[in-house]
Write a protein that holds these residues in place. Sequence first.
Motif, mmCIF file in Angstrom:
data_model
loop_
_atom_site.group_PDB
_atom_site.id
_atom_site.type_symbol
_atom_site.label_atom_id
_atom_site.label_comp_id
_atom_site.label_asym_id
_atom_site.label_seq_id
_atom_site.Cartn_x
_atom_site.Cartn_y
_atom_site.Cartn_z
ATOM 1 N N LEU A 170 52.341 35.255 50.352
ATOM 2 C CA LEU A 170 51.825 36.594 50.132
ATOM 3 C C LEU A 170 50.478 36.204 49.722
ATOM 4 O O LEU A 170 49.582 36.731 49.996
ATOM 5 C CB LEU A 170 52.556 37.118 49.121
ATOM 6 C CG LEU A 170 51.896 38.331 48.569
ATOM 7 C CD1 LEU A 170 51.923 39.564 49.769
ATOM 8 C CD2 LEU A 170 52.859 39.100 47.425
ATOM 9 N N TYR A 171 50.115 35.462 48.565
ATOM 10 C CA TYR A 171 48.749 35.106 48.147
ATOM 11 C C TYR A 171 47.901 34.605 49.073
ATOM 12 O O TYR A 171 46.615 35.060 49.210
ATOM 13 C CB TYR A 171 48.761 34.420 46.861
ATOM 14 C CG TYR A 171 49.962 35.088 45.697
ATOM 15 C CD1 TYR A 171 49.518 36.346 45.491
ATOM 16 C CD2 TYR A 171 50.094 34.151 45.041
ATOM 17 C CE1 TYR A 171 50.328 36.859 44.347
ATOM 18 C CE2 TYR A 171 50.993 34.829 43.768
ATOM 19 C CZ TYR A 171 50.882 36.072 43.514
ATOM 20 O OH TYR A 171 51.556 36.551 42.566
ATOM 21 N N ILE A 172 48.365 33.712 50.193
ATOM 22 C CA ILE A 172 47.448 32.909 51.091
ATOM 23 C C ILE A 172 46.951 33.990 52.048
ATOM 24 O O ILE A 172 46.004 34.250 52.289
ATOM 25 C CB ILE A 172 48.183 31.708 51.610
ATOM 26 C CG1 ILE A 172 48.186 30.725 50.432
ATOM 27 C CG2 ILE A 172 47.582 31.460 52.783
ATOM 28 C CD1 ILE A 172 49.251 29.650 50.989
ATOM 29 N N ALA A 173 47.989 34.940 52.622
ATOM 30 C CA ALA A 173 47.782 35.899 53.507
ATOM 31 C C ALA A 173 46.802 36.960 52.903
ATOM 32 O O ALA A 173 45.788 37.313 53.659
ATOM 33 C CB ALA A 173 49.088 36.519 54.050
ATOM 34 N N SER A 174 47.012 37.354 51.611
ATOM 35 C CA SER A 174 45.958 38.343 51.042
ATOM 36 C C SER A 174 44.427 37.676 51.042
ATOM 37 O O SER A 174 43.822 38.517 51.283
ATOM 38 C CB SER A 174 46.606 38.710 49.724
ATOM 39 O OG SER A 174 47.733 39.185 49.557
ATOM 40 N N GLY B 204 48.403 46.277 47.288
ATOM 41 C CA GLY B 204 49.760 46.108 48.177
ATOM 42 C C GLY B 204 50.282 44.800 47.711
ATOM 43 O O GLY B 204 51.305 44.555 47.662
ATOM 44 N N THR B 205 49.498 43.890 47.514
ATOM 45 C CA THR B 205 49.745 42.575 47.186
ATOM 46 C C THR B 205 50.573 42.443 45.850
ATOM 47 O O THR B 205 51.534 42.074 45.559
ATOM 48 C CB THR B 205 48.585 41.432 46.973
ATOM 49 O OG1 THR B 205 48.033 41.322 48.120
ATOM 50 C CG2 THR B 205 49.156 40.179 46.447
ATOM 51 N N ASN B 206 50.229 43.037 44.829
ATOM 52 C CA ASN B 206 50.885 43.463 43.604
ATOM 53 C C ASN B 206 52.182 44.287 43.800
ATOM 54 O O ASN B 206 53.175 43.772 43.194
ATOM 55 C CB ASN B 206 49.799 44.129 42.612
ATOM 56 C CG ASN B 206 50.321 44.274 41.185
ATOM 57 O OD1 ASN B 206 51.205 43.161 40.685
ATOM 58 N ND2 ASN B 206 50.495 45.156 40.439
#
Length: 159
Positions: free
Chosen positions: A123-127, A98-100
């Motif tokens: 996005l990266y921090i949340a993931s 999903g992140t990608n």
Amino acid sequence: MSTSTNEAVSVEAPRSGRISPKYARTAGGKGNFEMLAWLFMRVSGAILIVLIFTHLFVNLMVGDGIHAVDFGFVAGKWASPLWQVWDLVMLWLAMLHGTNGVRVIINDYADKNTTRMTLKSILYIASVVIIVLGTLVIFTFDPCPAGAPADMIADFCKA
């Protein structure tokens, strides 16, 4: 009117008139990352289909079905290392997949470098937060905590 077949026709590149040169993206430095990300999406998607449908079948169809899914069901399932690893792999693959996908959408639609960097950082921090918390829950889950009041302990725990 006759047109010569030797005349060259020039066609402008898509979006060439819409994006200001100060927002132009640099093409260098990506290497094989995008190809590997594309490949990861295909492989992880195929693996996720197997993981998710097996998860749904076991949880909703086997035994008493959806009526059996409660705290005790999850506690019993996570008592097995197989299901802990199964759910962990499903969590990690789903979050990375999903992140990608969202990263690609951000790259496609955010014109400014600062906007792209800000959105991808969020996005990266949340993931990472979700992956770390989910992993901790799976491996530290204890349905029978020591020292808990008797009325708070599940029926299957020894007092």
